[in-house]
Scaffold this active site. Structure first.
Site, PDB file in Angstrom:
ATOM      1  CD  GLU A   1      -2.228  -2.086   0.635  1.00  0.00           C
ATOM      2  OE1 GLU A   1      -0.985  -2.016   0.566  1.00  0.00           O
ATOM      3  OE2 GLU A   1      -2.890  -2.950   0.045  1.00  0.00           O
TER       4      GLU A   1
ATOM      5  CD  GLU B   1      -5.309  -2.387  -3.052  1.00  0.00           C
ATOM      6  OE1 GLU B   1      -4.452  -3.302  -2.918  1.00  0.00           O
ATOM      7  OE2 GLU B   1      -5.008  -1.190  -3.104  1.00  0.00           O
TER       8      GLU B   1
END
Length: 760
Positions: free
Chosen positions: A558, A678
């Site tokens: 991320e 995710e």
């Protein structure tokens, strides 16, 4: 204690004293009294032997016993490992004149009912060879003590155990018993070898019909004793309890299954476990009376013993508690049970009491080096200098994956789909995936595989790779083989076992410092966690796990809002990704390289718009996979969820356009595969979640438009993915419940139809 020509049957009468085979790793009942007082009571009641069940796991558990025991009653057991506690029990039994039979109940603690073989298939620790080595260690350790025999394996059961033959999925228990028995006799010729039957068509361990044509052959035949277990109807409604001729049918039943060996003087029989709760009052009393009479030598119903002068009936063992002679307080005698047993009690075993002291060979430890004759013949552990195995359980090398257009393909060019879960913890200051207080790590990995997932995304931090990073929140009784290991060595174990069961692993560098994911803006953090350290750590892992179950490196989790793509400056994540990819591929060109997007105007890691003008260029381009993360409104109310005037219209009609513009075009234009590293939901913000999840799953499965038609070419798969996460924590969209085994049905039902096939 030799049986001369099998003609002299003597009677061992003993209690089964259980507990060492459980996860308490200590005799039961010691929370309310001392073990010495229990042994004294057993002796006073007229018994001459104690059968002690244990697990193989108990033998290598190094931590002191601390569960279900009151040290005020048992002060001499304080600070002792389970095996050292067994030493004390054996020592005291010898001091008072009680003999001991050791019963190897199971491989893992509390697991006897689940284990269909004397070893655990595909387990690197509980192997058939280790089964034999454990027995040899005990035979040496307790040579010359009050221990008189080895009950090799408790309750052999179907469907995997056979006798005298081997099928496609079975193993021959007779051969295994012969091998183990002879190995024991090679180091201790004084022990009796107890061999239980199979569990076909009746109680586990009680079918000895196969002995007629395939007997166990030991190097010292006089040491062989066959063993069975017999229980009443309150244990299970076996068919013979409902025969109209009950209870007169019992003698014929026992004779056909095992009694013929005693009746025909072929071999002694040891009834290693029997008992009843008297739940079915009359029938249970009839059963117990019949069995006691039969064990006393009344092989027919005429009430006359069929034994010759000087002979005794069958040896036997009843439970101490449960279906046994003591009630639940471990003190009060069950007088009803004892009234049936008194006629069958054997003689006190005379002669000199054996040495009370066990041979104190070194206590086994999980890290000891294997030898051929000492109890330190233990399971190997992996250290920083020993890499995990690089082959699957079937001996084949791991498949190497590459990319072709938007597909991930195997070595033969067949498309595959990675569909998995995240299991987090290595990236936190726990330095270990969570859940190991509740379960053994191998059980959790097994469960992931059983649910149909083929890949595990494993987050970690660079700090976890340091030698001083030690795991926390772990039950070492369940996870005995992680004792003494640091975080990286524990990762070795996870990766090794994943390979054994056919689960592939994606390593996800989640953060530099443990637990600091939210606070780290760039892939480098400070003067310690520099870009060079970041690259060096990836190179180390690429070397360490080359040729194992690890198939990919998710380079950085991320990237956030200050990270850029294509700006040609120091904040460009695409350039950093190229640098680290080149370093990894210089030492390991097999791995897939997974590169996430940035976090500008989208989910962190999800903006891949820059790929259109600035695609990554790495040495092995056919290893590149782009990655995104996707969530719903409960994580954050992004404008496309709540702003009715958002481009493309209000939710949910705008979602395909949102995905298409940020990353979906990479799939649609056949640029590269996409891995959704995710995604998840807890269904807490309805109706958003129940609309968003199925729409998203259909999109990544190839329904790129709203016409309901799949747009994939025949043989192709949609995007690969990994659910975040299995961890049963609020706001982590846990797939598991708090027991770390059961699943949240609504989530599993949603994703199950989109699981990819198992990987080679």
């Amino acid at each position: 204690f030799f049986y001369q020509n099998f003609f002299r049957i003597f009677n061992y009468v003993n209690t089964a004293r259980y507990g060492f085979e459980t996860s308490n790793f200590i005799l039961s009942g010691l929370a309310s009294r001392g073990y010495k007082s229990v042994i004294d009571q057993v002796l006073q009641l007229g018994f001459n032997t104690i059968r002690i069940p244990f697990s193989s796991q108990m033998l290598i558990t190094p931590l002191p016993v601390n569960k279900s025991i009151n040290f005020n009653f048992n002060p001499d057991l304080r600070g002792l490992s389970p095996l050292q506690c067994m030493d004390q029990v054996v020592k005291y039994c010898g001091a008072v004149g009680l003999r001991v039979i050791l019963d190897r109940h199971s491989s893992l603690a509390d697991n006897g009912w689940k284990e269909s073989l004397w070893f655990i298939p595909n387990d690197p620790y509980y192997t058939e060879n280790q089964f034999i080595q454990d027995w040899q260690m005990l035979a040496q350790r307790y040579a010359g003590t009050t221990v008189i025999g080895a009950d090799l394996w408790n309750d052999p059961k179907p469907p995997l155990s056979a006798w005298g033959w081997v099928g496609p999925n079975t193993r021959d228990w007779r051969i295994a018993a012969q091998t183990a028995g002879n190995a024991i006799l090679a180091v201790n010729s004084q022990w009796l070898i107890f061999v239980e039957g199979l569990g076909t068509n009746g109680w586990p361990g009680s079918d000895l019909t196969y002995v007629q044509s395939n007997p166990v052959v030991l190097s010292m035949p006089s040491q062989l004793v066959y063993s069975v277990h017999e229980l009443s109807q309150d244990a299970y409604n076996q068919t013979w309890f409902f025969d109209p001729t009950y209870p007169t049918n019992l003698r014929a039943l026992w004779r056909s299954r095992w009694g013929y060996l005693a009746e025909n003087a072929k071999s002694p029989i040891f009834v290693g476990c029997f008992g009843t709760f008297f739940v079915n009052a009359v029938k249970d009393e009839q059963w117990l009376a019949q069995l006691v009479n039969y064990m006393n030598g009344q092989f027919t119903s005429d009430g006359v013993s069929d034994l010759n002068a000087g002979q005794m009936g069958l040896s036997w063992s009843i439970g101490l508690q449960d279906i046994g002679i003591l009630k639940y307080d471990y003190k009060t005698v069950d007088t009803k049970t004892m009234s049936y047993l008194k006629s069958s009690l054997g003689q006190f075993l005379s002669g000199p009491v054996p040495s009370a002291e066990p041979t104190m060979l070194p206590t086994p430890s999980p890290s000891a080096q294997p030898t051929t004759a000492s109890p330190s013949t233990r399971r190997p552990t992996f250290t920083a200098t020993i890499h995990p195995t690089n082959i699957l359980a079937n001996g084949k090398q791991f498949t190497i994956y590459s990319t072709r257009g938007n597909q991930i393909v195997d070595e033969e060019g067949n498309s595959v789909r990675l569909t998995g879960v995240n299991w987090y913890g290595f990236e936190t200051d726990n330095f270990l995936p969570f859940g190991l207080l509740a379960q053994r790590y191998t059980n959790i990995l097994d469960r992931i595989k059983q649910l149909g997932f083929n890949v595990l995304r494993l987050p970690f931090s660079n700090q976890a790779l340091l030698p001083e990073s030690r795991p926390r929140d772990i039950d070492y009784g369940k996870n005995y083989d992680l004792v003494g290991l640091n975080s990286l060595q524990c990762m070795d174990k996870f990766i090794q076992y994943s390979g054994i069961i056919g689960l592939r692993v994606i390593l996800d560098r989640h953060s530099a410092e443990a637990g600091m994911f939210y606070n780290e803006t760039f892939w480098h953090v400070n003067s310690f966690y520099t870009e060079q350290r970041y690259i060096d750590d990836w190179v180390m892992l690429a070397k360490r796990y080359g040729g194992t179950s690890v198939i990919a490196a998710d380079l950085w989790n991320e990237p956030k809002k200050k990270v850029t793509w294509g700006y040609q400056n120091r904040t460009d994540w695409n350039l950093a990704a190229e640098r680290v990819s080149a370093a990894i591929q210089q030492v390991n060109s097999d791995w897939l390289i997974i590169v996430e997007g940035i976090g500008i105007e989208y989910w962190w890691g999800g903006n891949l718009k820059g790929v259109a003008k600035h695609p990554l260029r790495i040495p092995y381009q056919n290893k590149l996979v782009y990655s995104v993360h996707e969530y719903c409104v409960e994580l954050y109310p992004q404008p496309w969820f709540v702003n009715a005037s958002y481009p493309g219209g209000p939710f949910p009609g705008n979602m395909r356009g949102v995905w298409e513009s940020n990353w979906g075009y990479i799939l649609r234009q056949n640029i590269a595969p996409i891995f959704v590293g995710e995604f998840g939901t807890d269904f807490l913000h309805e109706p958003y979640d129940s609309i968003w999840l199925p729409m998203f799953l259909k999109y990544i499965n190839g329904e790129y438009t709203s016409d309901g038609v799949n747009d994939l070419m025949p043989g192709d798969f949609g995007a690969s993915w990994a659910w975040w996460s299995i961890n049963p924590d609020l706001q982590d969209y846990g797939l598991f419940t708090k027991d770390w085994n059961s699943v949240v049905a609504k989530k599993m039902d949603a994703i199950r139809p989109y699981l990819g096939p198992p990987l080679n």
